[in-house]
Design a protein around this motif. Sequence first.
Motif, PDB file in Angstrom:
ATOM      1  N   GLU A 123      58.405  -3.101  54.911  1.00 50.35           N
ATOM      2  CA  GLU A 123      59.383  -3.109  55.999  1.00 50.35           C
ATOM      3  C   GLU A 123      59.015  -2.094  57.070  1.00 50.35           C
ATOM      4  N   ALA A 124      58.500  -0.924  56.668  1.00 52.80           N
ATOM      5  CA  ALA A 124      58.105   0.089  57.647  1.00 52.80           C
ATOM      6  C   ALA A 124      57.005  -0.430  58.548  1.00 52.80           C
ATOM      7  N   HIS A 125      56.040  -1.138  57.976  1.00 54.45           N
ATOM      8  CA  HIS A 125      54.980  -1.722  58.793  1.00 54.45           C
ATOM      9  C   HIS A 125      55.536  -2.758  59.766  1.00 54.45           C
ATOM     10  N   GLU A 142      46.511  -0.689  69.603  1.00 53.23           N
ATOM     11  CA  GLU A 142      45.866  -0.238  68.366  1.00 53.23           C
ATOM     12  C   GLU A 142      46.882  -0.154  67.234  1.00 53.23           C
ATOM     13  N   ALA A 143      48.082   0.295  67.552  1.00 54.09           N
ATOM     14  CA  ALA A 143      49.140   0.346  66.526  1.00 54.09           C
ATOM     15  C   ALA A 143      49.533  -1.058  66.090  1.00 54.09           C
ATOM     16  N   VAL A 144      49.630  -1.991  67.055  1.00 53.12           N
ATOM     17  CA  VAL A 144      49.934  -3.385  66.700  1.00 53.12           C
ATOM     18  C   VAL A 144      48.874  -3.913  65.735  1.00 53.12           C
ATOM     19  N   GLN A 145      47.610  -3.665  66.042  1.00 50.60           N
ATOM     20  CA  GLN A 145      46.531  -4.169  65.191  1.00 50.60           C
ATOM     21  C   GLN A 145      46.575  -3.537  63.806  1.00 50.60           C
ATOM     22  N   ALA A 187      57.401  -0.939  62.582  1.00 58.66           N
ATOM     23  CA  ALA A 187      56.464  -0.237  63.456  1.00 58.66           C
ATOM     24  C   ALA A 187      55.644  -1.222  64.291  1.00 58.66           C
ATOM     25  N   TYR A 188      55.268  -2.344  63.702  1.00 61.03           N
ATOM     26  CA  TYR A 188      54.510  -3.379  64.421  1.00 61.03           C
ATOM     27  C   TYR A 188      55.309  -3.909  65.609  1.00 61.03           C
ATOM     28  N   HIS A 189      56.559  -4.250  65.382  1.00 59.91           N
ATOM     29  CA  HIS A 189      57.370  -4.814  66.464  1.00 59.91           C
ATOM     30  C   HIS A 189      57.685  -3.763  67.529  1.00 59.91           C
ATOM     31  N   GLU A 190      57.881  -2.537  67.095  1.00 58.36           N
ATOM     32  CA  GLU A 190      58.128  -1.481  68.071  1.00 58.36           C
ATOM     33  C   GLU A 190      56.880  -1.271  68.939  1.00 58.36           C
ATOM     34  N   ALA A 191      55.701  -1.272  68.348  1.00 50.65           N
ATOM     35  CA  ALA A 191      54.468  -1.104  69.115  1.00 50.65           C
ATOM     36  C   ALA A 191      54.249  -2.277  70.067  1.00 50.65           C
ATOM     37  N   LEU A 192      54.580  -3.494  69.621  1.00 47.80           N
ATOM     38  CA  LEU A 192      54.432  -4.664  70.483  1.00 47.80           C
ATOM     39  C   LEU A 192      55.406  -4.572  71.664  1.00 47.80           C
ATOM     40  N   THR A 239      61.284 -10.229  63.021  1.00 49.05           N
ATOM     41  CA  THR A 239      61.826  -8.988  62.474  1.00 49.05           C
ATOM     42  C   THR A 239      62.679  -9.328  61.251  1.00 49.05           C
ATOM     43  N   PRO A 240      62.960  -8.363  60.369  1.00 49.34           N
ATOM     44  CA  PRO A 240      63.725  -8.672  59.152  1.00 49.34           C
ATOM     45  C   PRO A 240      65.061  -9.358  59.421  1.00 49.34           C
ATOM     46  N   GLU A 241      65.756  -8.969  60.501  1.00 53.45           N
ATOM     47  CA  GLU A 241      67.057  -9.572  60.768  1.00 53.45           C
ATOM     48  C   GLU A 241      66.957 -10.986  61.315  1.00 53.45           C
TER      49      GLU A 241
END
Length: 1017
Positions: free
Chosen positions: A244-246, A188-191, A249-254, A373-375
């Motif tokens: 950037e926060a989104h 749900e967080a990823v979505q 958070a998206y990659h962390e949730a994934l 991711t940004p990097e």
Amino acid sequence: MEVVGQETVSPDRGGKTVSLGLPNRWKFSGGFNTGRWLADGDNKLIFYLNASVYRSLLHPVSSALGLQLDAYVGPRDTDLDGGTRLLLRSPVLRLSGGVDWNFRDSRADFVLSLHHPLRRGGILVAGGGLRIDWLPTRGHSFNLGVQLPIGGKLGRTRPSATEVRLEDPSPEPVRYVNESPAMDEALEAVQHHAHWINRLTSPFIDTGGGSYATGLERFAREMNEITDHFSAGSPHVDGQVSFEAHVLAYHEALDRAFSLATGGLSPSGAPTEDGREVSAAARRILLHEVIIPYDRTLGQKKRHDTTAEFAVRARGQFLRWVHSVADLEDTRSIASGWVFERLLEIVEDGRAFNREAWGNGRFVWLPYQWALTPEQHDTQPEIDRLVEATVQEQFKDGNRVWYIINERFHLEQARMILEAEDYHVLWIHDIRGNDGEGEPDEMGYHLTRTYLEALNQAVARYEDTGKIPMYLVLLDQWYYEITNGRRWLGLLEAPLDRSVDLPDGYEAWEAEIEALQARLREGVEGSLLLQAETRQYGEDWLKNLIKVHVNITNPSDPTFWSPEVLPLVGMPDNVMRDHRKIAFFDISEEDPYRGRAIYTGAGIGEHYAGSTWEDRAILAEGPAFLTLKDAARQVLLNQGFLPDQIPWELQPKEKPGDYDQRVREAQRGARIRDNVRAMELHNQTGFNPKPINAAKAALYTLMPAGSVVKAPDSLWSGHIWGSLLMGASLRGVRVLVIAPSIESAPSPGFPAMSRAHELFERMILFAELFEGPLEDAGGMLRLGMYDPDVPVADIPGRTRLFVETLEREPWLRDLYGFEPAVFDELHAILRSFEEERFSQRYLLDRPAPDSVAPDSVAPAAQRPKLHMKAHFFASRFGWEQILSLPGWGEILTTYQRERARQVSDPTGGDYFEFADSMSAVTGPRLRTFVAARTAEQFDRMVFYFMTGAHNQNYRSMILDGEVMVVLAEMGALVGLIDMMWIVGQSKWITDQESLDEHLPEYSGFKRRMGRWLRLIV
């Protein structure tokens, strides 16, 4: 078209060059039909054979109206019947009407006809179509039959498909029962974060409505949803909600979801290394199997718009990786596959959201941040590789590039014609036979002289070389008809036979052309080798050799249309143009540094060479530009050529074994401009591939936070480009959009300008609404209106405007960070211009060497027209590093003094000398600069420069053939100083009142028309 056989034979072996030639003004067709004769109570079967000839009364490409004469003959019942018809016909409307005269009954009746190809390209044969004739005063008699073209290329000049065909295979889903609330929470967080990454990448701004107020209200509602989200306070980085926060958070949730699928979280509750590894693989596969392939279709219409087809391949690749690389046990591999399937569904939901918002799948762009991711996209090599994957083309090193301003193009293309040894291609959208007053165009005249002179020189060398260069012209029919290109091209197509007939007052031009032709005939007759070969290969071979091979492309062809706009009519392909402007010669697989190319925004004509045309060109040589031959071949194939009909010089050839070694040797010790990393891209005309779209959108999406993007363009009516740049600014990119005022617009018609006004109005509102988020992210969105009141060659005036603009705009001073000494030096050069009483002189006021320059023509007294289409990109680190270069005052003043010398040089100046003079100032500084930087620092210095023919409108994106050169790394700096100067010629506006002053507001009918026609303006 002449066919030369299955093998393409070189001219020295008797081969002939196939070309389209000039379009025939008369169109012939024949057909048959059957029906019922119902006049005077009869009911008789009729069967006719017919022949027709048609000629347009208006612009042929418009297919709007023409005159058609028919003759028909055949049995009426058992008796012979026949007659003629005179019709007014509108091919684009599919209708014609006129008078039918029947010989047998000696009667005239009104006839109404419907002509329709039924499918793209025609039926039965290429260009064939259905024809229905109805005669209401003849008892409602009717005929039904087919009409088939006779001669020409009707039905073979466009692609048969109008859409990218995407499929929905609907494979069997992964069977897995999820019993983990934590995994549901992670997905749900990823979505959630995927949704906001998507909306912030390309916020929907093209809101319409029945009225201006309704459209603006919808735009405000859309933007308020986003601002409300920023106010919600989650997720955040350093206390701020941000793009950037989104992403984080998206990659962390994934990572959490895949960790749970592969055995659970770590004891601390964080994702595991195994989970992160599987997540990274999933994102990599998602990027290369789904996001990039789908985004590659930007600007193209999709049938069954979906990512499902790509998702099937991605699912297969992921399962292969899970089993062969990760070697997960069955339960964990099934769970991971299920999570990946949910990710693919989230991506498809995002695509569907964009499709519904924009109302057209052509404008859907999937954010790369769903996979990166940004990097992973903050260095030059990383972004290079991503752009290459997107456009399926490679950057190539070892190219030599010169940046050409305004008036240089006409001189250079003439020199190139004279220098060509093997071939020369002029691929242009306009060769003017008439100037703006309807008189013979002077630049067209000089082009004709140049070609004739080149042919004379080639004939004079023939005994030694055994070669006449192939001179090939690719010219779209639209402007060819409007500006009477036939005047010059008709002569050049047959210089040994035809003559030119000019109006009174142009006797000197006519006499010079006749003298060049007489000299050419004498040279041919005096060449023993040419005469001997003519006896072997024939007179036709000689005339095919001694000519300019003219190809008028995209001819009128109403058999091609797409089912949009109106029933039966659709959207005719005739509205699509080849907008590319290129000249190149002798580029070959044999030697990477043989021949040169020039990419420009100008056509051949006085209109493009005066003091009001603000344009740019790239002159280049090297391995990146070999693809020009591929592109030229492709345009001929698209026009109906068979592979063996491609001219000999454009046929693909093998590279020698030491080709790459030559490139590497050329790179050693080369100056920056002689070792440029580059690629060139082509949007093919019509519904064919459009890689330029994807390249631009990729760079908008990928440039890291803090980057600077400068984008001057003559047509800003494509809202998706504005949307992507708005999204970039929310990521922290500093965006400077530059557009012409209504007085400085080359195409000031209300459909395009109303769309531009709407876009800029929304940019201004966007900058106001998102002032806080932009400031927090370090982003910027600024709108500059190009509206200088001095000619393009008034260098002192341009210098004054630059200084005044920087002194007036504190944010620009902050952006450049110039020391006060820089302004002191700029003021000093202004004083020196005044003391020297600098005399402004224009290209058209002076002759140039080699008898290729124009005669004296007074510059027009009007504002300059911004016609350049360019982008400059620099990462934050790259921008700060290059602006820290010492001596910017000397660099800028040298640039202006060299430009002043160039425009006032009575010989026409020399761009090589200009480049060498600038290198003398910048070279030592750059060498010191390069020596002091590490490889890691160079990777972080991201630079791109793009220039060509591609506008920021939907027409360039969807319909037209376009070209773009992309320079990367330090070579992109060739455009940096000029991009600074264009910024200085613009008035930077921040409110509606200032916008309306430079670009008037449109309302009512004009605004609605602009929206309705947005795909073709």
